[in-house]
Motif scaffolding. Structure first.
Motif, PDB file in Angstrom:
ATOM      1  N   UNK A   1       0.839  -1.361  -0.029  1.00 26.31           N
ATOM      2  CA  UNK A   1      -0.115   0.049   0.090  1.00 26.31           C
ATOM      3  C   UNK A   1       0.862   1.493   0.146  1.00 26.31           C
ATOM      4  N   UNK A   2       2.028   1.307   0.904  1.00 21.30           N
ATOM      5  CA  UNK A   2       2.699   2.357   0.798  1.00 21.30           C
ATOM      6  C   UNK A   2       3.451   2.497  -0.483  1.00 21.30           C
ATOM      7  N   UNK A   3       4.004   1.514  -0.821  1.00 21.64           N
ATOM      8  CA  UNK A   3       4.747   1.619  -2.112  1.00 21.64           C
ATOM      9  C   UNK A   3       3.964   2.178  -3.388  1.00 21.64           C
ATOM     10  N   UNK A   4       2.702   1.567  -3.157  1.00 17.89           N
ATOM     11  CA  UNK A   4       1.618   2.096  -4.373  1.00 17.89           C
ATOM     12  C   UNK A   4       1.346   3.505  -4.258  1.00 17.89           C
ATOM     13  N   UNK A   5       1.155   4.169  -2.838  1.00 21.44           N
ATOM     14  CA  UNK A   5       1.028   5.356  -2.812  1.00 21.44           C
ATOM     15  C   UNK A   5       2.228   6.495  -3.199  1.00 21.44           C
ATOM     16  N   UNK A   6       3.404   6.093  -2.823  1.00 24.04           N
ATOM     17  CA  UNK A   6       4.628   6.534  -3.558  1.00 24.04           C
ATOM     18  C   UNK A   6       4.760   6.517  -5.001  1.00 24.04           C
ATOM     19  N   UNK A   7       4.599   5.453  -5.669  1.00 23.43           N
ATOM     20  CA  UNK A   7       4.656   5.388  -6.987  1.00 23.43           C
ATOM     21  C   UNK A   7       3.475   6.110  -7.633  1.00 23.43           C
ATOM     22  N   UNK A   8       2.442   6.296  -7.171  1.00 20.76           N
ATOM     23  CA  UNK A   8       1.392   7.180  -7.636  1.00 20.76           C
ATOM     24  C   UNK A   8       1.979   8.618  -7.432  1.00 20.76           C
ATOM     25  N   UNK A   9       2.452   9.044  -6.382  1.00 15.93           N
ATOM     26  CA  UNK A   9       2.858  10.428  -6.163  1.00 15.93           C
ATOM     27  C   UNK A   9       3.965  10.735  -7.294  1.00 15.93           C
ATOM     28  N   UNK A  10       4.896   9.780  -7.437  1.00 15.62           N
ATOM     29  CA  UNK A  10       6.034  10.193  -8.172  1.00 15.62           C
ATOM     30  C   UNK A  10       5.517  10.095  -9.855  1.00 15.62           C
ATOM     31  N   UNK A  11       4.686   9.263 -10.243  1.00 16.68           N
ATOM     32  CA  UNK A  11       3.682   9.360 -11.686  1.00 16.68           C
ATOM     33  C   UNK A  11       3.230  10.609 -11.757  1.00 16.68           C
ATOM     34  N   UNK A  12       2.368  10.993 -10.700  1.00 17.44           N
ATOM     35  CA  UNK A  12       1.806  12.299 -10.849  1.00 17.44           C
ATOM     36  C   UNK A  12       2.849  13.497 -11.107  1.00 17.44           C
ATOM     37  N   UNK A  13       3.791  13.433 -10.246  1.00 18.39           N
ATOM     38  CA  UNK A  13       4.767  14.529 -10.375  1.00 18.39           C
ATOM     39  C   UNK A  13       5.368  14.505 -11.747  1.00 18.39           C
ATOM     40  N   UNK A  14       5.759  13.358 -12.418  1.00 25.50           N
ATOM     41  CA  UNK A  14       6.369  13.327 -13.687  1.00 25.50           C
ATOM     42  C   UNK A  14       5.232  13.811 -14.656  1.00 25.50           C
ATOM     43  N   UNK A  15       4.062  13.505 -14.457  1.00 24.94           N
ATOM     44  CA  UNK A  15       3.180  14.180 -15.448  1.00 24.94           C
ATOM     45  C   UNK A  15       2.981  15.281 -15.328  1.00 24.94           C
ATOM     46  N   UNK A  16       3.051  16.219 -14.286  1.00 26.18           N
ATOM     47  CA  UNK A  16       2.685  17.522 -14.000  1.00 26.18           C
ATOM     48  C   UNK A  16       4.313  18.243 -14.699  1.00 26.18           C
ATOM     49  N   UNK A  17       5.222  17.763 -14.323  1.00 30.55           N
ATOM     50  CA  UNK A  17       6.389  18.255 -14.834  1.00 30.55           C
ATOM     51  C   UNK A  17       6.628  18.200 -16.542  1.00 30.55           C
ATOM     52  N   UNK A  18       6.169  17.015 -16.920  1.00 33.33           N
ATOM     53  CA  UNK A  18       6.200  17.052 -18.384  1.00 33.33           C
ATOM     54  C   UNK A  18       5.141  17.888 -19.028  1.00 33.33           C
ATOM     55  N   UNK A  19       3.971  18.057 -18.395  1.00 32.94           N
ATOM     56  CA  UNK A  19       2.802  19.069 -19.245  1.00 32.94           C
ATOM     57  C   UNK A  19       3.375  20.378 -18.943  1.00 32.94           C
ATOM     58  N   UNK A  20       4.081  20.545 -17.781  1.00 32.51           N
ATOM     59  CA  UNK A  20       4.778  22.348 -17.812  1.00 32.51           C
ATOM     60  C   UNK A  20       5.705  22.301 -18.964  1.00 32.51           C
ATOM     61  N   UNK A  21       6.640  21.277 -19.163  1.00 30.00           N
ATOM     62  CA  UNK A  21       7.758  21.575 -19.985  1.00 30.00           C
ATOM     63  C   UNK A  21       7.000  21.752 -21.254  1.00 30.00           C
ATOM     64  N   UNK A  22       5.958  20.857 -21.839  1.00 28.13           N
ATOM     65  CA  UNK A  22       5.109  20.978 -23.246  1.00 28.13           C
ATOM     66  C   UNK A  22       4.769  22.405 -23.327  1.00 28.13           C
ATOM     67  N   UNK A  23       3.979  22.765 -22.278  1.00 25.56           N
ATOM     68  CA  UNK A  23       3.237  24.129 -22.253  1.00 25.56           C
ATOM     69  C   UNK A  23       4.277  25.163 -22.413  1.00 25.56           C
ATOM     70  N   UNK A  24       5.589  24.809 -21.725  1.00 26.02           N
ATOM     71  CA  UNK A  24       6.577  26.179 -22.116  1.00 26.02           C
ATOM     72  C   UNK A  24       7.474  25.959 -23.550  1.00 26.02           C
ATOM     73  N   UNK A  25       7.044  24.961 -24.307  1.00 30.24           N
ATOM     74  CA  UNK A  25       7.540  24.312 -25.407  1.00 30.24           C
ATOM     75  C   UNK A  25       8.982  24.136 -25.017  1.00 30.24           C
ATOM     76  N   UNK A  26       9.316  23.442 -24.159  1.00 31.47           N
ATOM     77  CA  UNK A  26      10.686  23.121 -23.863  1.00 31.47           C
ATOM     78  C   UNK A  26      11.122  21.602 -24.296  1.00 31.47           C
ATOM     79  N   UNK A  27      11.187  21.318 -25.522  1.00 34.11           N
ATOM     80  CA  UNK A  27      11.448  20.094 -25.959  1.00 34.11           C
ATOM     81  C   UNK A  27      12.719  19.319 -25.337  1.00 34.11           C
ATOM     82  N   UNK A  28      13.773  20.090 -24.905  1.00 30.62           N
ATOM     83  CA  UNK A  28      14.779  19.277 -24.306  1.00 30.62           C
ATOM     84  C   UNK A  28      14.460  18.851 -22.844  1.00 30.62           C
ATOM     85  N   UNK A  29      13.685  19.756 -22.236  1.00 34.47           N
ATOM     86  CA  UNK A  29      13.345  19.464 -20.777  1.00 34.47           C
ATOM     87  C   UNK A  29      12.275  18.090 -21.044  1.00 34.47           C
ATOM     88  N   UNK A  30      11.253  18.288 -21.948  1.00 38.04           N
ATOM     89  CA  UNK A  30      10.111  17.197 -22.187  1.00 38.04           C
ATOM     90  C   UNK A  30      10.977  15.928 -22.452  1.00 38.04           C
TER      91      UNK A  30
END
Length: 108
Positions: A53-82
């Motif tokens: 359960x704890x492992x699953x929560x941590x994995x979900x948080x990291x997945x969400x953080x990756x999605x947010x960071x990726x979306x922000x990079x795409x929105x800024x048109x930062x292909x390198x960071x994406x």
């Protein structure tokens, strides 16, 4: 007479300095790779030793953080960071897979 246009460059101090700098950068890259692999093993071990359960929560948080960071990079048109985030996500997904009982061959 030497027809090699680069033959003079071997005696050029700038060329020698450039070669030395390349060597330093390659050594740094090797060290970062080794360090990255070590942290992957440490994080995978920690995740593998947590209850599901704890492992699953941590994995979900990291997945969400990756999605947010990726979306922000795409929105800024930062292909390198994406691309960097996408590559990091692939590595972390292999770590998560292994921590949950997947194949060790997934890790570098």
């Amino acid at each position: 007479m030497d027809n090699d246009p680069h033959s003079d460059s071997h005696n050029d101090p700038h060329y020698a300095a450039l070669l030395e700098r390349i060597e330093v950068l390659e050594a740094r890259e090797r060290q970062l790779t080794v360090t990255s692999h070590a942290y992957q093993v440490v994080i995978t071990t920690i995740l593998g030793n947590l209850d599901a359960e704890t492992r699953g929560r941590i994995i979900s948080m990291v997945d969400e953080a990756h999605e947010i960071a990726y979306s922000q990079a795409v929105n800024r048109s930062d292909k390198n960071l994406s691309e960097i985030i996408k590559g990091a996500d692939e590595i972390v997904q292999r770590m998560f897979n292994y921590a949950q009982g997947g194949s060790h061959s997934d890790l570098p």
